[in-house]
Design a protein around this motif. Structure first.
Motif, PDB file in Angstrom:
ATOM      1  N   GLU A 150       0.824  -1.214   0.000  1.00 15.72           N
ATOM      2  CA  GLU A 150       0.000   0.000   0.000  1.00 15.72           C
ATOM      3  C   GLU A 150       0.859   1.266   0.000  1.00 15.72           C
ATOM      4  N   LEU A 151       1.963   1.248   0.734  1.00 12.68           N
ATOM      5  CA  LEU A 151       2.856   2.401   0.706  1.00 12.68           C
ATOM      6  C   LEU A 151       3.592   2.492  -0.627  1.00 12.68           C
ATOM      7  N   TYR A 152       3.841   1.359  -1.248  1.00  7.60           N
ATOM      8  CA  TYR A 152       4.411   1.351  -2.599  1.00  7.60           C
ATOM      9  C   TYR A 152       3.492   2.113  -3.547  1.00  7.60           C
ATOM     10  N   LYS A 153       2.199   1.838  -3.495  1.00  7.77           N
ATOM     11  CA  LYS A 153       1.241   2.544  -4.346  1.00  7.77           C
ATOM     12  C   LYS A 153       1.312   4.054  -4.108  1.00  7.77           C
ATOM     13  N   LEU A 154       1.369   4.430  -2.842  1.00 10.58           N
ATOM     14  CA  LEU A 154       1.373   5.851  -2.500  1.00 10.58           C
ATOM     15  C   LEU A 154       2.650   6.527  -2.975  1.00 10.58           C
ATOM     16  N   CYS A 155       3.795   5.866  -2.800  1.00 13.36           N
ATOM     17  CA  CYS A 155       5.076   6.463  -3.189  1.00 13.36           C
ATOM     18  C   CYS A 155       5.152   6.655  -4.701  1.00 13.36           C
ATOM     19  N   THR A 156       4.719   5.655  -5.473  1.00 14.13           N
ATOM     20  CA  THR A 156       4.749   5.804  -6.926  1.00 14.13           C
ATOM     21  C   THR A 156       3.827   6.922  -7.377  1.00 14.13           C
ATOM     22  N   GLN A 157       2.657   6.981  -6.800  1.00 14.19           N
ATOM     23  CA  GLN A 157       1.695   8.032  -7.138  1.00 14.19           C
ATOM     24  C   GLN A 157       2.298   9.411  -6.895  1.00 14.19           C
ATOM     25  N   ARG A 158       2.924   9.594  -5.747  1.00 16.24           N
ATOM     26  CA  ARG A 158       3.515  10.887  -5.415  1.00 16.24           C
ATOM     27  C   ARG A 158       4.606  11.263  -6.414  1.00 16.24           C
ATOM     28  N   MET A 159       5.479  10.325  -6.725  1.00 17.27           N
ATOM     29  CA  MET A 159       6.600  10.636  -7.605  1.00 17.27           C
ATOM     30  C   MET A 159       6.137  10.949  -9.025  1.00 17.27           C
ATOM     31  N   VAL A 160       5.150  10.224  -9.506  1.00 15.33           N
ATOM     32  CA  VAL A 160       4.626  10.468 -10.850  1.00 15.33           C
ATOM     33  C   VAL A 160       3.957  11.836 -10.938  1.00 15.33           C
ATOM     34  N   LEU A 161       3.131  12.161  -9.948  1.00 11.19           N
ATOM     35  CA  LEU A 161       2.431  13.444  -9.975  1.00 11.19           C
ATOM     36  C   LEU A 161       3.381  14.609  -9.747  1.00 11.19           C
ATOM     37  N   GLU A 162       4.367  14.430  -8.880  1.00  8.98           N
ATOM     38  CA  GLU A 162       5.356  15.482  -8.656  1.00  8.98           C
ATOM     39  C   GLU A 162       6.127  15.801  -9.931  1.00  8.98           C
ATOM     40  N   ALA A 163       6.333  14.794 -10.778  1.00 10.50           N
ATOM     41  CA  ALA A 163       7.076  14.998 -12.031  1.00 10.50           C
ATOM     42  C   ALA A 163       6.248  15.727 -13.080  1.00 10.50           C
ATOM     43  N   GLY A 164       4.945  15.909 -12.816  1.00 12.94           N
ATOM     44  CA  GLY A 164       4.083  16.609 -13.757  1.00 12.94           C
ATOM     45  C   GLY A 164       3.450  15.718 -14.804  1.00 12.94           C
ATOM     46  N   VAL A 165       3.463  14.415 -14.564  1.00 13.19           N
ATOM     47  CA  VAL A 165       2.864  13.467 -15.503  1.00 13.19           C
ATOM     48  C   VAL A 165       1.342  13.525 -15.396  1.00 13.19           C
ATOM     49  N   ASP A 166       0.652  13.468 -16.541  1.00 13.12           N
ATOM     50  CA  ASP A 166      -0.804  13.307 -16.550  1.00 13.12           C
ATOM     51  C   ASP A 166      -1.103  11.829 -16.306  1.00 13.12           C
TER      52      ASP A 166
END
Length: 475
Positions: A143-159
């Motif tokens: 579950e924390l894996y899901k959260l960490c990937t989500q944060r990194m993708v959105l922080e990078a500006g990915v749609d």
């Protein structure tokens, strides 16, 4: 995008999934190996499809390869969309409960760096990862894996576009211009200059008619349906060594359980095929991820995969009952969660500009355009029975950029399990750290291609390698 733009329709090829006529290569037809099935062909839909996004790079698949590719391309300055069929990222880590993340190091030396290693450290800082050296295996909380990937993708500006399934493409000759996805909004088209297939099964490349590798005997490594048992005595003597996969605590298989299951089978008890078993740390006392089930199946055949998952779900509860019956550490255990889907070891692989062979890989041959590494043993699971062939590496292997691209497909890259390898090198490179490494490289290359207006076959590979090294890739 404003409302007027969102309502703008393609008037010719994409306009309309007037299905068989507009995109004939994706008409409902059986793959070659399933020709015995008979299909009748009808046009069911005649509708226009809105183009809802225009991008430099579109990545299909948000697993270990895909989310790293999307982040890398975005950090290069590209406008990026990431399409994921589930409502979360992580692929086999989170949709398959495949743990630990293997392997980031060889004999204590890091071989996968850059964004993948940044992810590991961020996840560790969140309390969601435990690093096991010298192999560099990473136990994690899904579950924390899901959260960490989500944060990194959105922080990078990915749609980020989740809960969306790739259903079709538009091509001009071999150049892909649009991908079509289906979700609650209906059918949408995304336009891009460059596309990355990080689906694991090579779905995008297959739709584009990229030639695929074939196995002479038709055999595939089996799928396994992983699950989490809770109520387990994780501090028991049975589990205190095999729960960790650092290579220093003995065999990662739980040999006492394996021996018991084999004896039961010899005594005449009807047991399903199994592997391992492997009991894996998910960072919560009393809970373990279990990798034990297996069946041989072509996961690209929907009906076959459906039957396989149904049988494997039965097997999960069969094995769980046996563990409760025969081992004190499991006497209070229960199935807390089954992965959203069965794990996949082997499916489609492209025929790339270069195919990585076992000889090249095992010898540590370094290509001029090496863009990533691999250090996991060549791990071949038997299609039937409980067997496994494991060939340890004497040195970490290399991945050539040319394994990520196919001849004559000017704006398509692949990353992860579907890169161009033979079966033996795939048996090492299919693991998640290696997939992350090829994803990072594909993302940088896609950005270079789209922003430099060059085909993926003609980018400056030395600049690609130099950029990856600057980011911390160990190549």
């Amino acid at each position: 995008m404003d409302k007027i733009s969102r309502r703008r329709f393609l008037k010719q090829s994409v306009a309309g999934v007037a299905a068989a006529t507009i995109l004939p290569h994706t008409a409902v037809a059986a793959p070659a190996k399933h020709k015995s099935q008979a299909y009748s062909h009808h046009v069911f839909l005649n509708k226009q499809v809105p183009v809802t996004g225009h991008y430099d790079v579109v990545v299909v698949g948000g697993g270990p390869a895909g989310f790293n590719a999307a982040i890398a391309a975005a950090r290069m300055g590209a406008k990026v969309a990431l399409i994921e069929r589930y409502g979360f990222l992580g692929g086999m880590a989170t949709a398959g409960y495949v743990t630990p993340l293997s392997v980031f190091a060889f004999k204590g030396q890091l071989v996968i760096g850059g964004i993948p290693w940044e992810f590991v450290n961020r996840l560790k800082d969140m309390g969601g990862a435990f690093l096991e050296m010298p192999k560099g295996n990473v136990d994690f909380d899904p579950e924390l894996y899901k959260l960490c990937t989500q944060r990194m993708v959105l922080e990078a500006g990915v749609d980020l576009i989740t809960n969306s399934y790739l259903t079709n493409i538009k091509q001009e000759d071999n150049r892909i211009t649009h991908v079509l996805i289906d979700n609650k909004n209906g059918t949408e088209a995304l336009e891009a200059k460059t596309f990355i297939d990080a689906t694991g099964d090579g779905d995008l490349a297959y739709m584009a008619h990229v030639p695929m590798q074939t196995n002479p005997d038709g055999a595939l490594q089996p799928s396994s349906y992983c699950f989490i048992l809770s109520g387990v005595d994780t501090e028991s003597e049975l589990l205190n060594k095999c729960l960790y996969h650092n290579g220093r605590n003995g065999h990662s298989q739980c040999l006492p359980v394996r021996d018991k299951l084999l004896k039961l089978k010899e005594a005449g008890e009807k047991l399903p095929d199994f592997g391992g078993p492997w009991f894996c740390n998910v960072l919560h006392k009393g809970s373990v991820a279990v990798n034990i089930t297996r069946t041989s199946v072509d996961v690209c055949d929907n009906r076959a995969f459906t039957r396989a998952e149904c049988q494997l779900r039965e097997d999960i509860f069969k094995f769980s009952a046996l563990l409760k019956k025969h081992f004190d550490a499991f006497q209070n255990s229960y199935v807390a969660s089954v992965a959203p889907q069965a794990g996949v070891r082997e499916s489609r692989r492209i025929k790339g500009v270069h195919t990585i062979t076992a000889e090249e890989y095992a010898s540590g041959y370094k290509y001029e355009d090496s863009i990533s590494r691999g250090a996991h043993p060549m791990d071949m699971h038997a299609s039937k029975g409980a067997g496994q062939s494991l060939i340890s590496l004497k040195q970490a292997g290399y991945v050539t950029y040319r394994a990520l691209i196919a001849p004559d497909y000017p704006n398509l890259l692949v990353a992860g399990r579907c890169i161009s390898t033979d079966r033996q090198s795939l048996a090492s490179l299919r693991v998640q750290a290696s997939c992350m490494g090829t994803g990072q490289a594909a993302g940088v290359a896609a950005a270079m291609s789209s922003m430099g207006e060059k085909d993926v076959q003609h980018i400056d590979t030395q600049k690609l390698v130099s950029t990856l090294r600057t980011w911390g890739a160990v190549i």
